[in-house]
Design a protein around this motif. Structure first.
Motif, PDB file in Angstrom:
ATOM      1  N   VAL A 116       0.813  -1.218   0.000  1.00  0.00           N
ATOM      2  CA  VAL A 116       0.000   0.000   0.000  1.00  0.00           C
ATOM      3  C   VAL A 116       0.848   1.270   0.000  1.00  0.00           C
ATOM      4  N   LYS A 117       2.151   1.120   0.090  1.00  0.00           N
ATOM      5  CA  LYS A 117       3.029   2.293   0.089  1.00  0.00           C
ATOM      6  C   LYS A 117       2.825   3.103  -1.179  1.00  0.00           C
ATOM      7  N   GLY A 118       2.718   4.416  -1.023  1.00  0.00           N
ATOM      8  CA  GLY A 118       2.528   5.285  -2.172  1.00  0.00           C
ATOM      9  C   GLY A 118       1.083   5.416  -2.620  1.00  0.00           C
ATOM     10  N   ARG A 119       0.206   4.566  -2.082  1.00  0.00           N
ATOM     11  CA  ARG A 119      -1.219   4.642  -2.450  1.00  0.00           C
ATOM     12  C   ARG A 119      -2.103   5.017  -1.259  1.00  0.00           C
ATOM     13  N   PHE A 120      -1.725   4.570  -0.071  1.00  0.00           N
ATOM     14  CA  PHE A 120      -2.520   4.838   1.131  1.00  0.00           C
ATOM     15  C   PHE A 120      -1.772   5.819   2.028  1.00  0.00           C
ATOM     16  N   THR A 121      -2.536   6.647   2.733  1.00  0.00           N
ATOM     17  CA  THR A 121      -1.961   7.599   3.677  1.00  0.00           C
ATOM     18  C   THR A 121      -2.761   7.558   4.981  1.00  0.00           C
ATOM     19  N   ILE A 122      -2.059   7.298   6.071  1.00  0.00           N
ATOM     20  CA  ILE A 122      -2.699   7.308   7.385  1.00  0.00           C
ATOM     21  C   ILE A 122      -2.420   8.648   8.050  1.00  0.00           C
ATOM     22  N   GLN A 147     -10.294  13.250  17.692  1.00  0.00           N
ATOM     23  CA  GLN A 147     -10.191  11.848  18.145  1.00  0.00           C
ATOM     24  C   GLN A 147     -10.434  10.900  16.980  1.00  0.00           C
ATOM     25  N   THR A 148      -9.844  11.223  15.849  1.00  0.00           N
ATOM     26  CA  THR A 148     -10.117  10.481  14.622  1.00  0.00           C
ATOM     27  C   THR A 148      -8.824  10.121  13.917  1.00  0.00           C
ATOM     28  N   VAL A 149      -8.775   8.900  13.401  1.00  0.00           N
ATOM     29  CA  VAL A 149      -7.692   8.469  12.534  1.00  0.00           C
ATOM     30  C   VAL A 149      -8.295   8.186  11.159  1.00  0.00           C
ATOM     31  N   TYR A 150      -7.557   8.558  10.130  1.00  0.00           N
ATOM     32  CA  TYR A 150      -8.035   8.424   8.757  1.00  0.00           C
ATOM     33  C   TYR A 150      -7.125   7.482   7.972  1.00  0.00           C
ATOM     34  N   LEU A 151      -7.710   6.908   6.926  1.00  0.00           N
ATOM     35  CA  LEU A 151      -6.921   6.171   5.951  1.00  0.00           C
ATOM     36  C   LEU A 151      -7.387   6.621   4.574  1.00  0.00           C
ATOM     37  N   GLN A 152      -6.568   7.433   3.918  1.00  0.00           N
ATOM     38  CA  GLN A 152      -6.842   7.851   2.552  1.00  0.00           C
ATOM     39  C   GLN A 152      -6.303   6.787   1.616  1.00  0.00           C
ATOM     40  N   MET A 153      -7.170   6.249   0.782  1.00  0.00           N
ATOM     41  CA  MET A 153      -6.789   5.159  -0.115  1.00  0.00           C
ATOM     42  C   MET A 153      -6.984   5.608  -1.559  1.00  0.00           C
ATOM     43  N   ASP A 154      -5.907   5.683  -2.304  1.00  0.00           N
ATOM     44  CA  ASP A 154      -5.933   6.097  -3.703  1.00  0.00           C
ATOM     45  C   ASP A 154      -5.487   4.956  -4.598  1.00  0.00           C
ATOM     46  N   ASN A 155      -5.823   5.073  -5.878  1.00  0.00           N
ATOM     47  CA  ASN A 155      -5.452   4.054  -6.855  1.00  0.00           C
ATOM     48  C   ASN A 155      -5.803   2.651  -6.338  1.00  0.00           C
ATOM     49  N   LEU A 156      -7.020   2.500  -5.927  1.00  0.00           N
ATOM     50  CA  LEU A 156      -7.450   1.227  -5.350  1.00  0.00           C
ATOM     51  C   LEU A 156      -7.444   0.115  -6.378  1.00  0.00           C
TER      52      LEU A 156
END
Length: 121
Positions: A64-70, A77-86
């Protein structure tokens, strides 16, 4: 008892994007813990794909390196996971987990209920 609630899972076409969110019910729990996103596909083990410490250090699983961003927002009080080029192989149930980084083992800590991500045309 701390509680984590994920959202943002959906059906998306290959090459598309999604942003997952995980909100913690307890402010203290969130601030002192490291946070991780795991995923589990049918017939596969749960795998750690990204984590972020309370000091904002991040790590990613190779696929997921280069495609996902945590990222995390302590004020919300929130954590996100941005997922690109799925990709279709990203299809899984995604889980949020709070623990100490050295204790991430796929079982311990606090867990959300999971959110389904399906990548298909």
């Amino acid at each position: 008892q701390g509680r984590l609630v994920e959202s943002g899972g959906d059906l998306v076409q290959p090459g598309g994007s999604l942003r997952l969110s995980c909100v913690a019910s307890d402010e203290i729990l969130f601030r002192i813990h490291d946070m991780a996103w795991w995923r589990q596909a049918p017939g596969h083990e749960r795998e750690l794909i990204a984590d972020i410490t309370h000091e904002y250090d991040t790590r990613y699983e190779e696929s997921v390196k280069g495609r996902f961003t945590i990222s995390r927002d302590n004020a919300k009080q929130t954590v996100y996971l941005q997922m690109d080029n799925l990709k279709p192989e990203d299809t899984a149930i995604y889980y949020c987990n709070a623990n100490l980084r050295e204790l991430f083992d796929g079982r311990g800590g606090y867990w959300g209920q999971g959110t389904q991500v399906t990548v298909s045309s």
